[in-house]
Design a protein around this motif. Structure first.
Motif, mmCIF file in Angstrom:
data_model
loop_
_atom_site.group_PDB
_atom_site.id
_atom_site.type_symbol
_atom_site.label_atom_id
_atom_site.label_comp_id
_atom_site.label_asym_id
_atom_site.label_seq_id
_atom_site.Cartn_x
_atom_site.Cartn_y
_atom_site.Cartn_z
ATOM 1 N N GLU A 130 95.244 122.756 24.055
ATOM 2 C CA GLU A 130 95.187 122.325 22.661
ATOM 3 C C GLU A 130 94.248 121.130 22.496
ATOM 4 O O GLU A 130 93.493 121.044 21.520
ATOM 5 C CB GLU A 130 96.589 121.974 22.154
ATOM 6 N N LEU A 131 94.275 120.200 23.457
ATOM 7 C CA LEU A 131 93.346 119.066 23.411
ATOM 8 C C LEU A 131 91.905 119.524 23.578
ATOM 9 O O LEU A 131 90.992 119.009 22.924
ATOM 10 C CB LEU A 131 93.713 118.046 24.488
ATOM 11 N N LEU A 132 91.693 120.492 24.465
ATOM 12 C CA LEU A 132 90.357 121.047 24.647
ATOM 13 C C LEU A 132 89.871 121.691 23.356
ATOM 14 O O LEU A 132 88.727 121.469 22.906
ATOM 15 C CB LEU A 132 90.364 122.080 25.773
ATOM 16 N N THR A 133 90.729 122.504 22.735
ATOM 17 C CA THR A 133 90.373 123.157 21.477
ATOM 18 C C THR A 133 90.010 122.140 20.411
ATOM 19 O O THR A 133 89.009 122.276 19.699
ATOM 20 C CB THR A 133 91.540 124.024 20.978
ATOM 21 N N LEU A 134 90.830 121.097 20.273
ATOM 22 C CA LEU A 134 90.589 120.068 19.265
ATOM 23 C C LEU A 134 89.238 119.392 19.486
ATOM 24 O O LEU A 134 88.470 119.177 18.536
ATOM 25 C CB LEU A 134 91.717 119.035 19.287
ATOM 26 N N ASN A 135 88.940 119.067 20.739
ATOM 27 C CA ASN A 135 87.663 118.419 21.045
ATOM 28 C C ASN A 135 86.489 119.337 20.697
ATOM 29 O O ASN A 135 85.462 118.894 20.167
ATOM 30 C CB ASN A 135 87.616 118.034 22.522
ATOM 31 N N MET A 136 86.632 120.625 20.965
ATOM 32 C CA MET A 136 85.569 121.588 20.645
ATOM 33 C C MET A 136 85.385 121.721 19.144
ATOM 34 O O MET A 136 84.253 121.790 18.645
ATOM 35 C CB MET A 136 85.892 122.941 21.280
ATOM 36 N N VAL A 137 86.494 121.750 18.410
ATOM 37 C CA VAL A 137 86.410 121.833 16.952
ATOM 38 C C VAL A 137 85.713 120.602 16.392
ATOM 39 O O VAL A 137 84.829 120.704 15.523
ATOM 40 C CB VAL A 137 87.812 121.984 16.339
ATOM 41 N N ARG A 138 86.095 119.423 16.899
ATOM 42 C CA ARG A 138 85.501 118.181 16.398
ATOM 43 C C ARG A 138 83.992 118.132 16.669
ATOM 44 O O ARG A 138 83.258 117.464 15.942
ATOM 45 C CB ARG A 138 86.200 116.987 17.047
ATOM 46 N N GLN A 139 83.539 118.823 17.697
ATOM 47 C CA GLN A 139 82.110 118.851 18.011
ATOM 48 C C GLN A 139 81.399 120.066 17.431
ATOM 49 O O GLN A 139 80.238 120.336 17.754
ATOM 50 C CB GLN A 139 81.914 118.792 19.531
ATOM 51 N N GLY A 140 82.077 120.804 16.542
ATOM 52 C CA GLY A 140 81.451 121.880 15.797
ATOM 53 C C GLY A 140 81.275 123.185 16.526
ATOM 54 O O GLY A 140 80.549 124.074 16.052
ATOM 55 N N PHE A 141 81.952 123.357 17.677
ATOM 56 C CA PHE A 141 81.745 124.552 18.483
ATOM 57 C C PHE A 141 82.096 125.827 17.720
ATOM 58 O O PHE A 141 81.406 126.845 17.853
ATOM 59 C CB PHE A 141 82.580 124.466 19.767
ATOM 60 N N PHE A 142 83.167 125.795 16.932
ATOM 61 C CA PHE A 142 83.631 127.001 16.230
ATOM 62 C C PHE A 142 83.118 127.083 14.796
ATOM 63 O O PHE A 142 83.504 127.978 14.055
ATOM 64 C CB PHE A 142 85.158 127.064 16.229
ATOM 65 N N GLY A 143 82.266 126.152 14.401
ATOM 66 C CA GLY A 143 81.780 126.140 13.028
ATOM 67 C C GLY A 143 82.854 125.669 12.066
ATOM 68 O O GLY A 143 83.719 124.846 12.421
ATOM 69 N N ASP A 144 82.824 126.169 10.846
ATOM 70 C CA ASP A 144 83.859 125.840 9.875
ATOM 71 C C ASP A 144 85.124 126.640 10.193
ATOM 72 O O ASP A 144 85.059 127.854 10.415
ATOM 73 C CB ASP A 144 83.399 126.183 8.456
ATOM 74 N N ILE A 145 86.266 125.964 10.208
ATOM 75 C CA ILE A 145 87.532 126.640 10.511
ATOM 76 C C ILE A 145 88.003 127.401 9.278
ATOM 77 O O ILE A 145 88.043 126.864 8.171
ATOM 78 C CB ILE A 145 88.593 125.628 10.974
ATOM 79 N N ILE A 146 88.367 128.658 9.492
ATOM 80 C CA ILE A 146 88.788 129.540 8.405
ATOM 81 C C ILE A 146 90.294 129.758 8.401
ATOM 82 O O ILE A 146 90.952 129.657 7.364
ATOM 83 C CB ILE A 146 88.097 130.922 8.551
ATOM 84 N N HIS A 147 90.850 130.038 9.591
ATOM 85 C CA HIS A 147 92.237 130.493 9.675
ATOM 86 C C HIS A 147 92.810 130.118 11.039
ATOM 87 O O HIS A 147 92.077 129.938 12.015
ATOM 88 C CB HIS A 147 92.311 132.008 9.488
ATOM 89 N N ALA A 148 94.126 130.015 11.093
ATOM 90 C CA ALA A 148 94.808 129.765 12.362
ATOM 91 C C ALA A 148 96.129 130.515 12.389
ATOM 92 O O ALA A 148 96.782 130.696 11.351
ATOM 93 C CB ALA A 148 95.046 128.269 12.565
#
Length: 472
Positions: free
Chosen positions: A198-216
């Motif tokens: 979860e920490l890895l995912t958060l760090n990737m999101v904060r650095q734009g890896f997944f683009g704009d978040i749509i859904h979870a």
């Protein structure tokens, strides 16, 4: 409506109920419209914005523990490994739990803790102790979580409370207002926010890896034998399933997702709808047990909640969250943890967690490269020790270390009182929706508009990092 709002604002200015007339409360930072009147629903205002608040540093964090059963004992055990912590007092009404803690402290070469026991409200004396800085709360969830939290903050203590932090909407407001008025942190111990993936995912999101978040997608799917007798015959989990029908344990799955979406810090939960299945299992099992054991007679009813609850949440920015809860069906443990963005997606369960940039998962080699590149600093520094100490694979220790390091260095909390309220309030709101044929329910804006300018907290150790390990 506009005329009513102007009249209300005029009353605030002329009537002396504004912030400047409250003794001891002076804003130390400003945000856009910091004391914005809430909507027509509540008329509540923000006394002080606790998002990003830096409390005065504590060289030594003196901790009192209220409730030292399974979770309380585990939380206390984590603290024994940290320098800069003094386990000052413990409170419980069960003697063998007290004995277990004192034995642990002696084993670790630490002084025994002061004991508060004998009465169900013995926790009040612990909260009133002027030599305690932090109160850790791990009693059975329900009204006591909020009641103790509010009292502890009013006594000048920071609070670390087990999930969920509140049980009703009104309790959420009470806890928030107590935190704002006293400027004491109310930190909800959502350990899943500190799980490594979860920490890895958060760090990737904060650095734009997944683009704009749509859904979870998020969940708490965990087969549990709620009907098995506990050592002290405290069957609060079973009783809870009799009284409530909804998502009764949302924060493990929802917390990490809300951090990914910057909820309360750029976006907010807007409204939700919730649906529960019938109960196909729990009531039947209890009825079978009652045939041979009189202990279960009082639990032999047809009023148990549905086995599966599914809730759908929409945020102010138009993102969506699917949240599930099932602790009775025979299924493999899962929090799902699926994040979908405009550039890719991630899903943790079934393990191991995988990442996609299209219609296929990345191979192991690419996954290893990503893990090396985006591994958060806190995991690099503390991860090995966390795995040695343990606690749900190490995430408990990461959470405990981070909590103490923030208090000792005057850092903002990763999980503040608004998060505690927003994530926990899904419980009563899901019940309300379920009971009303899944009609949508508004989710209160506990920040009173401050979510528009609140900034995300960086879960890192670029600041702080002064809390060392006492022993391995």
């Amino acid at each position: 409506m506009k005329e009513n709002r102007r009249h209300f604002l005029k009353q605030i200015t002329a009537g002396g109920i504004g912030l400047s007339f409250i003794p001891g409360l002076r804003a130390e930072k400003s945000i856009s419209e910091p004391y914005e009147i809430l909507s027509k629903e509540t008329g509540r205002r923000q006394y002080f914005n606790m998002c990003g608040y830096r409390a005065p540093k504590l060289d030594i964090v003196r901790v009192g523990f209220i409730g030292i059963g399974n979770r309380g004992y585990a939380n206390l055990n984590q603290m024994t490994f940290l320098e800069g912590v003094h386990i000052k007092a413990i409170c419980d009404i069960v003697q063998f739990r007290i004995d277990n803690v004192q034995q642990l402290l002696r084993k670790r070469g630490l002084p025994e803790a002061e004991v508060h026991t004998g009465r169900e409200d013995a926790w009040r004396k612990l909260c009133e102790d002027p030599n305690i800085d932090l109160v850790s709360i791990a009693v059975p969830r329900g009204p006591l979580h909020a009641r103790i939290s509010v009292y502890a903050m009013e006594c000048g203590k920071h609070v670390a409370v087990e999930v969920p932090a509140i049980a009703t909407v009104e309790e959420a407001w009470e806890v928030i207002e107590a935190s704002e008025k006293t400027r004491k942190h109310c930190y909800m111990m959502e350990n899943c926010c500190y799980d490594f993936f979860e920490l890895l995912t958060l760090n990737m999101v904060r650095q734009g890896f997944f683009g704009d978040i749509i859904h979870a997608d998020a969940a708490y799917i965990h087969h549990q034998s709620l009907y098995e007798k506990t050592k002290d015959n405290n069957m609060w989990r079973l009783e809870e399933s009799q009284r409530h029908n909804g998502n009764l344990y949302p924060t493990h799955g929802l917390g990490p997702v809300c951090q990914v979406m910057d909820i309360n810090r750029g976006d907010k939960l807007d409204y939700m709808t919730s649906m529960s299945s019938n109960d196909f299992m729990l009531g039947k099992k209890v009825s079978e047990l009652a045939q041979s054991d009189p202990f279960y007679k009082k639990y032999d009813t047809n009023s148990y909640r549905g086995n599966m609850n599914t809730s759908i949440i929409r945020t102010e920015k138009g993102r969506t969250i699917m949240l599930q809860h099932d602790i009775t069906s025979p299924r493999v443990y899962s929090r799902i943890h699926m994040i979908s963005g405009t550039k890719g997606a991630v899903q943790k369960y079934p393990e191991p967690g995988r990442i996609s940039l299209g219609s296929e998962w990345l191979d192991n080699e690419k996954m290893n490269e990503i893990n090396d590149k985006y591994k958060p600093e806190i995991v690099k520094r503390i991860g090995d020790m966390a795995q040695k100490v343990g606690g749900h694979g190490g995430m408990d220790f990461l959470m405990t270390w981070r909590l103490i390091d923030c208090l000792r260095n005057g850092l903002p909390m990763d999980i503040d009182v608004y998060d505690a309220a927003s994530w926990s309030v899904i419980i009563p709101l899901s019940e309300k929706s379920v009971s009303n044929r899944s009609k949508p329910v508004e989710i209160p804006d506990f920040t009173r508009g401050a979510w528009r300018t609140n900034q995300p907290v960086d879960i890192s150790i670029s600041e702080g990092n002064t809390t060392t390990i006492r022993r391995s």
